[in-house]
Write a protein that holds these residues in place. Structure first.
Motif, PDB file in Angstrom:
ATOM      1  N   SER A 151       0.831  -1.208   0.000  1.00 45.29           N
ATOM      2  CA  SER A 151       0.000   0.000   0.000  1.00 45.29           C
ATOM      3  C   SER A 151       0.863   1.255   0.000  1.00 45.29           C
ATOM      4  CB  SER A 151      -0.929   0.001   1.225  1.00 45.29           C
ATOM      5  OG  SER A 151      -1.831  -1.079   1.180  1.00 45.29           O
ATOM      6  N   ILE A 152       1.896   1.269   0.817  1.00 43.27           N
ATOM      7  CA  ILE A 152       2.777   2.444   0.886  1.00 43.27           C
ATOM      8  C   ILE A 152       3.537   2.629  -0.420  1.00 43.27           C
ATOM      9  CG2 ILE A 152       4.835   3.382   2.020  1.00 43.27           C
ATOM     10  CD1 ILE A 152       3.780   2.172   4.640  1.00 43.27           C
ATOM     11  N   VAL A 153       4.062   1.535  -0.938  1.00 41.93           N
ATOM     12  CA  VAL A 153       4.809   1.621  -2.208  1.00 41.93           C
ATOM     13  C   VAL A 153       3.891   2.116  -3.326  1.00 41.93           C
ATOM     14  CG1 VAL A 153       5.958   0.251  -3.991  1.00 41.93           C
ATOM     15  CG2 VAL A 153       6.496  -0.136  -1.570  1.00 41.93           C
ATOM     16  N   LYS A 154       2.674   1.595  -3.367  1.00 40.94           N
ATOM     17  CA  LYS A 154       1.728   2.011  -4.409  1.00 40.94           C
ATOM     18  C   LYS A 154       1.373   3.481  -4.280  1.00 40.94           C
ATOM     19  CE  LYS A 154      -2.916   1.074  -6.198  1.00 40.94           C
ATOM     20  NZ  LYS A 154      -4.175   0.306  -6.002  1.00 40.94           N
ATOM     21  N   LEU A 155       1.099   3.953  -3.072  1.00 39.48           N
ATOM     22  CA  LEU A 155       0.750   5.358  -2.859  1.00 39.48           C
ATOM     23  C   LEU A 155       1.902   6.277  -3.256  1.00 39.48           C
ATOM     24  CD1 LEU A 155      -1.108   5.035   0.557  1.00 39.48           C
ATOM     25  CD2 LEU A 155      -2.126   5.795  -1.610  1.00 39.48           C
ATOM     26  N   ASN A 156       3.104   5.891  -2.917  1.00 34.33           N
ATOM     27  CA  ASN A 156       4.263   6.706  -3.288  1.00 34.33           C
ATOM     28  C   ASN A 156       4.466   6.729  -4.803  1.00 34.33           C
ATOM     29  OD1 ASN A 156       4.820   7.331  -0.635  1.00 34.33           O
ATOM     30  ND2 ASN A 156       6.391   5.765  -0.382  1.00 34.33           N
ATOM     31  N   ARG A 157       4.258   5.567  -5.430  1.00 33.34           N
ATOM     32  CA  ARG A 157       4.443   5.490  -6.880  1.00 33.34           C
ATOM     33  C   ARG A 157       3.390   6.314  -7.609  1.00 33.34           C
ATOM     34  NH1 ARG A 157       4.246   0.365  -7.355  1.00 33.34           N
ATOM     35  NH2 ARG A 157       2.043   0.210  -7.958  1.00 33.34           N
ATOM     36  N   GLU A 158       2.136   6.198  -7.136  1.00 32.99           N
ATOM     37  CA  GLU A 158       1.062   6.961  -7.769  1.00 32.99           C
ATOM     38  C   GLU A 158       1.235   8.457  -7.567  1.00 32.99           C
ATOM     39  OE1 GLU A 158      -2.512   3.600  -7.358  1.00 32.99           O
ATOM     40  OE2 GLU A 158      -2.431   5.322  -5.996  1.00 32.99           O
ATOM     41  N   GLY A 159       1.928   8.828  -6.487  1.00 35.35           N
ATOM     42  CA  GLY A 159       2.164  10.251  -6.235  1.00 35.35           C
ATOM     43  C   GLY A 159       3.142  10.879  -7.193  1.00 35.35           C
ATOM     44  N   GLY A 160       3.918  10.034  -7.873  1.00 38.86           N
ATOM     45  CA  GLY A 160       4.856  10.559  -8.868  1.00 38.86           C
ATOM     46  C   GLY A 160       5.833  11.584  -8.302  1.00 38.86           C
ATOM     47  N   GLY A 161       6.218  11.406  -7.050  1.00 39.01           N
ATOM     48  CA  GLY A 161       7.151  12.346  -6.439  1.00 39.01           C
ATOM     49  C   GLY A 161       6.476  13.544  -5.796  1.00 39.01           C
ATOM     50  N   ARG A 162       5.169  13.702  -6.057  1.00 39.44           N
ATOM     51  CA  ARG A 162       4.444  14.854  -5.487  1.00 39.44           C
ATOM     52  C   ARG A 162       3.694  14.482  -4.209  1.00 39.44           C
ATOM     53  NH1 ARG A 162       3.578  14.770 -10.866  1.00 39.44           N
ATOM     54  NH2 ARG A 162       1.527  13.782 -10.576  1.00 39.44           N
TER      55      ARG A 162
END
Length: 449
Positions: A151-162
């Motif tokens: 879940s954390i990895v996915k949220l960070n990836r979807e954030g695209g650095g933002r």
């Protein structure tokens, strides 16, 4: 040194107890006569000479209590302060942090309700966002940790650095359902993923072994009044030295707060804050400890009872290991017996890790539906309330009944003054109440009320 007493009913004489057993110790806790005597003595001193006690007697006694708590948790005393309860402790952390645009807070969907509301408030008033991680018990530890990481990895990836997960909140033991969480592994996973860990150990100290010096969570709270036999409300807030700069204020802000230098408009030179003289003696503590040493006028003599509680646990009960072993075994055996009496089962996973605590989640023999003896969908919450009220009025005890996963469960709390026969008694009373629900009795009484 006095020999420890047998655990179970021989210890009841040390506690104020009603006519029937307290099978819900986990909600509010209680404390023995030996601790009550200590509390009364401190309150006598406080009322005899309020100024002298608050200004001069209280601070060193508070340090003694903090030192005892820090030793139990295996952390430096400079990292330990007291707050009234776990909810206040977590509020202190969340309200004290400066969140930036793109920051995320994550928690499991079984997070304690007051904490979820706190997160909602922080989302309303700051730039942070939140996400709940789906997890339904029973669940295996490996699955839970994997879901947490994914879940954390996915949220960070979807954030695209933002957008990035900055803080994760999780329990040592979930309140409802009462099950143990692999918090040790989740702390380690947070470090691996560069996420701050906020551990809600409301059911922690005095309940299960805790070595924070080894685990090194970023923030940790644990109620002293639930399982450690300290008068309520008392809670330890542990913040490592490296993270103390993130907590700018106690809750409420009080005399220990030191304002940051201000920069005057159109000037790069910092402006010295106004000096506000405290009416209390100057604190000798580091800035973080001083924040919490005096937070407005309130009777905090309960904090001072930690040494007395630990002494009782050591001399009368035989020490932390003996207490925890007894309570966990009682929850296992008592939960199994209750399920036999009720003709149901106990919530568990295949590896039995979630039952490694002093709670047992026993299913009640009630079903949801429109058939005879069943409870209608819209009446689920009302039935739980009716059962709790009837138990209080007729059995003079409280059964922690909760609806979870479309089923009703009884959360059994084991404690040193209880035995299996007490849980069996509770199971028989609940079986009678369930039969009355199935007969429709609660509907007639509910309308009358």
């Amino acid at each position: 040194m006095a020999q420890a007493k047998p655990l179970g009913h021989p210890l009841r004489e040390h506690f104020l107890s009603g006519s029937n057993p307290n099978l819900n110790h986990g909600s509010f806790g209680t404390f023995p006569e030996e601790v009550r005597s200590t509390l009364n003595e401190y309150q006598r001193q406080l009322e005899s000479q309020p100024d002298i006690f608050i200004r001069y007697t209280y601070p060193p006694l508070l340090d003694k209590a903090r030192t005892a708590t820090a030793s139990l948790l295996n952390v430096p005393v400079e990292e330990v302060v007291f707050v009234p309860n776990a909810t206040t402790g977590i509020n202190t952390v969340l309200r004290g942090m400066k969140f930036e645009n793109g920051d995320l807070i994550v928690h499991f969907e079984t997070v304690y309700g007051a904490i979820e509301k706190t997160v909602d408030y922080i989302v309303e008033t700051t730039m942070v966002e939140s996400e709940a991680i789906g997890a339904r018990w029973p669940i295996e530890d490996d699955t839970l940790v994997q879901r947490f990481e994914e879940s954390i990895v996915k949220l960070n990836r979807e954030g695209g650095g933002r957008r990035k997960v900055r803080l994760a909140i999780f329990d040592t033991i979930v309140s409802m359902p009462g099950v143990r969480v692999p918090f040790e592994r989740l702390i380690a996973k947070c470090k691996e993923l560069d996420v701050l860990s906020m551990v809600d150990g409301a059911h922690g100290i005095g309940h299960i072994p805790l070595d924070l010096g080894t685990l090194k969570p970023d923030f940790f709270v644990s109620n002293l009044h639930k399982w450690l036999f300290v008068p309520r409300g008392a809670c330890v807030l542990h913040v490592p030295l490296a993270n103390q700069h993130l907590i700018r204020s106690s809750l409420p802000t009080s005399w220990g707060f030191v304002p940051a230098p201000k920069t005057a408009p159109q000037s790069s030179h910092p402006r010295k804050p106004k000096e506000i003289t405290s009416p209390l003696p100057a604190s000798r503590q580091p800035p973080f400890i001083a924040l919490f040493e005096y937070t407005a006028t309130i009777d905090n003599t309960n904090y001072l009872c930690v040494p007395a509680a630990l002494s009782f646990r050591s001399t009368i009960c035989g020490g932390e290991d003996r207490i925890m072993s007894y309570c966990i075994h009682l929850a296992l055996e008592g939960g199994n017996r209750a399920a036999e009496i009720l003709g149901t089962d106990v919530m568990d996973n295949a590896t039995h890790t979630m039952r490694n605590c002093a709670f047992a989640m026993v299913r009640l023999p009630l079903s949801i539906g429109a058939g005879k003896g069943m409870v209608r969908e819209g009446d689920k919450a009302a039935v739980a309330q009716w059962m709790a009220r009837r138990a209080a009025e007729e059995c003079h005890t409280y059964f922690a009944v909760v609806l979870y996963g479309e089923r009703w469960w009884w959360r059994v709390s084991a404690q040193v003054y209880l035995e299996v026969v007490d849980v069996e008694w509770g199971a028989r009373k609940l079986k009678e109440l369930c039969e009355r629900v199935s007969s429709g009795e609660w509907l007639t009484e509910g309308k009358a009320e």
